[in-house]
Design an enzyme around this catalytic site. Structure first.
Site, PDB file in Angstrom:
ATOM      1  N   ASP A 175       0.838  -1.201   0.000  1.00  0.00           N
ATOM      2  CA  ASP A 175       0.000   0.000   0.000  1.00  0.00           C
ATOM      3  C   ASP A 175       0.879   1.260   0.000  1.00  0.00           C
ATOM      4  O   ASP A 175       1.923   1.300   0.669  1.00  0.00           O
ATOM      5  CB  ASP A 175      -0.865  -0.050   1.271  1.00  0.00           C
ATOM      6  N   GLY A 214      -8.141   8.329   7.708  1.00  0.00           N
ATOM      7  CA  GLY A 214      -8.400   8.556   9.128  1.00  0.00           C
ATOM      8  C   GLY A 214      -9.884   8.750   9.372  1.00  0.00           C
ATOM      9  O   GLY A 214     -10.706   8.553   8.471  1.00  0.00           O
ATOM     10  N   HIS A 252      -9.892   4.933  -1.101  1.00  0.00           N
ATOM     11  CA  HIS A 252      -9.054   5.000   0.104  1.00  0.00           C
ATOM     12  C   HIS A 252      -9.847   5.696   1.198  1.00  0.00           C
ATOM     13  O   HIS A 252     -10.817   6.394   0.926  1.00  0.00           O
ATOM     14  CB  HIS A 252      -7.767   5.774  -0.199  1.00  0.00           C
ATOM     15  N   SER A 259     -12.308   3.943   6.642  1.00  0.00           N
ATOM     16  CA  SER A 259     -12.707   4.039   8.063  1.00  0.00           C
ATOM     17  C   SER A 259     -13.767   5.103   8.292  1.00  0.00           C
ATOM     18  O   SER A 259     -13.579   6.261   7.908  1.00  0.00           O
ATOM     19  CB  SER A 259     -11.486   4.384   8.933  1.00  0.00           C
ATOM     20  N   THR A 263      -7.267   2.947   9.715  1.00  0.00           N
ATOM     21  CA  THR A 263      -7.345   3.631  11.016  1.00  0.00           C
ATOM     22  C   THR A 263      -8.318   2.969  11.986  1.00  0.00           C
ATOM     23  O   THR A 263      -8.027   2.822  13.176  1.00  0.00           O
ATOM     24  CB  THR A 263      -7.762   5.106  10.802  1.00  0.00           C
TER      25      THR A 263
HETATM   26  P1  13P Z   1      -8.365   4.761   6.619  1.00  0.00           P
HETATM   27  O1  13P Z   1      -7.198   4.799   7.553  1.00  0.00           O
HETATM   28  O2  13P Z   1      -9.158   6.015   6.625  1.00  0.00           O
HETATM   29  O3  13P Z   1      -9.204   3.550   6.808  1.00  0.00           O
HETATM   30  O4  13P Z   1      -7.746   4.660   5.133  1.00  0.00           O
HETATM   31  C1  13P Z   1      -6.968   3.551   4.809  1.00  0.00           C
HETATM   32  C2  13P Z   1      -6.343   3.659   3.487  1.00  0.00           C
HETATM   33  O5  13P Z   1      -6.846   4.319   2.607  1.00  0.00           O
HETATM   34  C3  13P Z   1      -5.097   2.905   3.262  1.00  0.00           C
HETATM   35  O6  13P Z   1      -4.505   3.173   2.043  1.00  0.00           O
END
Ligand code: 13P
Length: 278
Positions: free
Chosen positions: A81, A179, A206, A209, A231
């Site tokens: 990632d 986040g 992306h 969360s 997150t």
């Molecule tokens: P979050 O931390 O908001 O879930 O996003 C994760 C992400 O996009 C990882 O690439």
């Protein structure tokens, strides 16, 4: 079975669903996703962010992944990632990752395009899929990945980018954040619809969360086939740890607490895996 990203996203396209991509940082956090995939009977993407290279090397992650993949009959992908470093991407491909994200989103358009095309050439020669990003998503609360200025993805540029690079999936910016949301999420389904109409590859969201279920469903209806979650996993496990450390389990052994952490993460993964299906 171990698959690359293009293979599982083809299934998602045919079935009208999204595959969850869950960040892990060690053996038990990877295992949580594999066990959730086995229990629900859904494919899964194990994501390892370049930000976590201090936790494990790509060789360590890949060898753990090969063993964990034997715990489920479902399709599983090992995805690198958010990586900006060409050498690290090559090393991950050699180690056995089946998918890589080259993140040139902070670069000028032409440079992002040229560098992404180089990654595609190397990765495809090894049967590995490539995700890239166009536009930029903002940072929310408690994210470890930060976030830049919010720049929505331009549909016409996205079309050209996908066609000229040969990528397998495109991450788009439509208002989600890395986040937790600081206020009400403002997701532009109109922008997503315009991108989906012209871009020939599966789209990636992306910042999964905290995104409301109704919004997730709308995104899936308009071409999102991979959704990243990081997150909320960390927040849920830290909350559970705080509770367990502060009350009855003063006698607990670390080994048991760690298994408990895996279970908490598994519940988060299961919640999102269900949400991503019709
Ligand atoms: P979050 O931390 O908001 O879930 O996003 C994760 C992400 O996009 C990882 O690439």
């Amino acid at each position: 079975m171990i698959r690359n990203l293009a293979e599982v996203l083809a299934g998602a396209e045919a079935g009208g669903y999204a595959v969850g991509s869950f960040n892990g940082y060690d053996y038990l956090t990877f295992r949580a996703t594999v066990e959730a995939s086995r229990e629900l009977g859904f494919p899964a993407i194990i994501a390892f962010g370049a930000a976590y290279l201090k936790n494990m090397s790509v060789e360590e992650v890949a060898s753990v992944f090969r063993q964990l993949a034997t715990r489920t009959s479902q399709d599983v992908v090992l995805h690198l990632d958010h990586c900006k470093d060409f050498a690290a991407i090559v090393r991950a491909i050699k180690a056995g990752f089946t998918s890589v994200m080259y993140d040139g989103s902070a670069l000028p358009f032409e440079e992002n395009l040229a560098r992404t095309a180089q990654v595609v050439a190397v990765a495809h020669a090894a049967g590995v899929s490539v995700e890239a990003e166009l536009g930029s998503i903002a940072g929310g609360d408690k994210s470890h990945e930060g976030g830049g200025e919010e720049i929505y993805t331009n549909p016409e540029l996205a079309k050209r980018f996908a066609e000229e690079t040969g990528i397998d999936a495109l991450a788009v910016s439509i208002g989600t954040v890395h986040g937790l949301y600081k206020g009400e999420p403002k997701i532009s389904i109109e922008t997503l619809r315009a991108i989906d109409t012209v871009v020939p590859v599966p789209l990636v969201l992306h910042g999964g969360s905290g995104t409301p279920e109704q919004t997730i469903k709308q995104c899936i209806a308009h071409g999102i086939r991979k959704i990243n979650v990081n997150t909320e996993i960390s927040v849920a496990v830290l909350d559970a740890l705080q509770t367990s450390l502060s009350d009855t389990v003063k006698q607990a052994h670390l080994s048991q607490l760690m298994l408990g952490e895996m279970d908490v993460m598994k519940q988060v993964v299961i919640k999102y895996m269900r949400m991503f299906r019709p």
